[in-house]
Write a protein that holds these residues in place. Structure first.
Motif, PDB file in Angstrom:
ATOM      1  N   THR A   1       0.888  -1.156   0.000  1.00 32.09           N
ATOM      2  CA  THR A   1       0.000   0.000   0.000  1.00 32.09           C
ATOM      3  C   THR A   1       0.926   1.204   0.000  1.00 32.09           C
ATOM      4  N   TRP A   2       0.913   1.954  -1.081  1.00 30.74           N
ATOM      5  CA  TRP A   2       1.805   3.102  -1.207  1.00 30.74           C
ATOM      6  C   TRP A   2       1.321   4.217  -0.289  1.00 30.74           C
ATOM      7  N   ARG A   3       2.254   4.815   0.447  1.00 32.40           N
ATOM      8  CA  ARG A   3       1.899   5.827   1.436  1.00 32.40           C
ATOM      9  C   ARG A   3       2.612   7.140   1.166  1.00 32.40           C
ATOM     10  N   GLN A   4       1.954   8.207   1.550  1.00 39.45           N
ATOM     11  CA  GLN A   4       2.521   9.550   1.497  1.00 39.45           C
ATOM     12  C   GLN A   4       3.406   9.737   2.738  1.00 39.45           C
ATOM     13  N   PRO A   5       4.245  10.781   2.758  1.00 40.69           N
ATOM     14  CA  PRO A   5       5.105  11.005   3.928  1.00 40.69           C
ATOM     15  C   PRO A   5       4.344  11.108   5.249  1.00 40.69           C
ATOM     16  N   ASP A   6       3.075  11.564   5.209  1.00 39.06           N
ATOM     17  CA  ASP A   6       2.298  11.673   6.448  1.00 39.06           C
ATOM     18  C   ASP A   6       1.618  10.361   6.840  1.00 39.06           C
TER      19      ASP A   6
ATOM     20  N   LYS B   1      -1.387   6.932 -10.250  1.00 41.11           N
ATOM     21  CA  LYS B   1      -0.103   6.939  -9.548  1.00 41.11           C
ATOM     22  C   LYS B   1       0.236   5.550  -9.036  1.00 41.11           C
ATOM     23  N   ILE B   2      -0.751   4.883  -8.454  1.00 34.45           N
ATOM     24  CA  ILE B   2      -0.544   3.525  -7.936  1.00 34.45           C
ATOM     25  C   ILE B   2      -0.174   2.577  -9.067  1.00 34.45           C
ATOM     26  N   LYS B   3      -0.832   2.719 -10.192  1.00 37.59           N
ATOM     27  CA  LYS B   3      -0.537   1.875 -11.353  1.00 37.59           C
ATOM     28  C   LYS B   3       0.918   2.053 -11.807  1.00 37.59           C
ATOM     29  N   VAL B   4       1.368   3.308 -11.906  1.00 38.46           N
ATOM     30  CA  VAL B   4       2.750   3.593 -12.323  1.00 38.46           C
ATOM     31  C   VAL B   4       3.743   3.040 -11.302  1.00 38.46           C
ATOM     32  N   LEU B   5       3.484   3.268 -10.017  1.00 38.62           N
ATOM     33  CA  LEU B   5       4.376   2.767  -8.969  1.00 38.62           C
ATOM     34  C   LEU B   5       4.489   1.244  -9.024  1.00 38.62           C
ATOM     35  N   ASN B   6       3.363   0.565  -9.184  1.00 40.18           N
ATOM     36  CA  ASN B   6       3.376  -0.903  -9.237  1.00 40.18           C
ATOM     37  C   ASN B   6       4.069  -1.418 -10.492  1.00 40.18           C
ATOM     38  N   GLU B   7       3.846  -0.750 -11.628  1.00 36.08           N
ATOM     39  CA  GLU B   7       4.534  -1.151 -12.859  1.00 36.08           C
ATOM     40  C   GLU B   7       6.039  -0.964 -12.717  1.00 36.08           C
ATOM     41  N   ASN B   8       6.457   0.160 -12.138  1.00 37.84           N
ATOM     42  CA  ASN B   8       7.892   0.397 -11.921  1.00 37.84           C
ATOM     43  C   ASN B   8       8.493  -0.681 -11.029  1.00 37.84           C
TER      44      ASN B   8
END
Length: 77
Positions: free
Chosen positions: A12-17, A26-33
């Motif tokens: 689960t991608w999280r922001q700094p907070d 954004k999640i799709k790009v992060l997971n593909e990377n």
């Protein structure tokens, strides 16, 4: 992450907070990377093992590589 031999599941991608990233694109790009990095690392790992390198050393080098990544967006101050 997962133990060796287990299938990888995306975080689960999280922001700094600490809040989860909610943008689907954004999640799709992060997971593909991450999937691309995982495949490249797996290929490099297998090549090194086939060429007779020590598994523990290869894992350590890959860890060092990740640890050496620079955040060009870090706020100084």
């Amino acid at each position: 992450m997962t133990a060796p031999g287990e299938s990888y599941s995306f975080p689960t991608w999280r922001q700094p907070d600490g809040q989860p990233v909610s943008c689907v694109e954004k999640i799709k790009v992060l997971n593909e990377n991450l999937a691309e990095i995982q495949q490249m690392a797996q290929d490099a790992f297998e090549d090194a093992i086939l060429m007779g390198c020590d598994e523990a050393q290869v894992r350590a080098v890959l860890h060092e590589l990740v640890d050496s990544l620079d955040n060009p967006y870090r706020k100084e101050g």
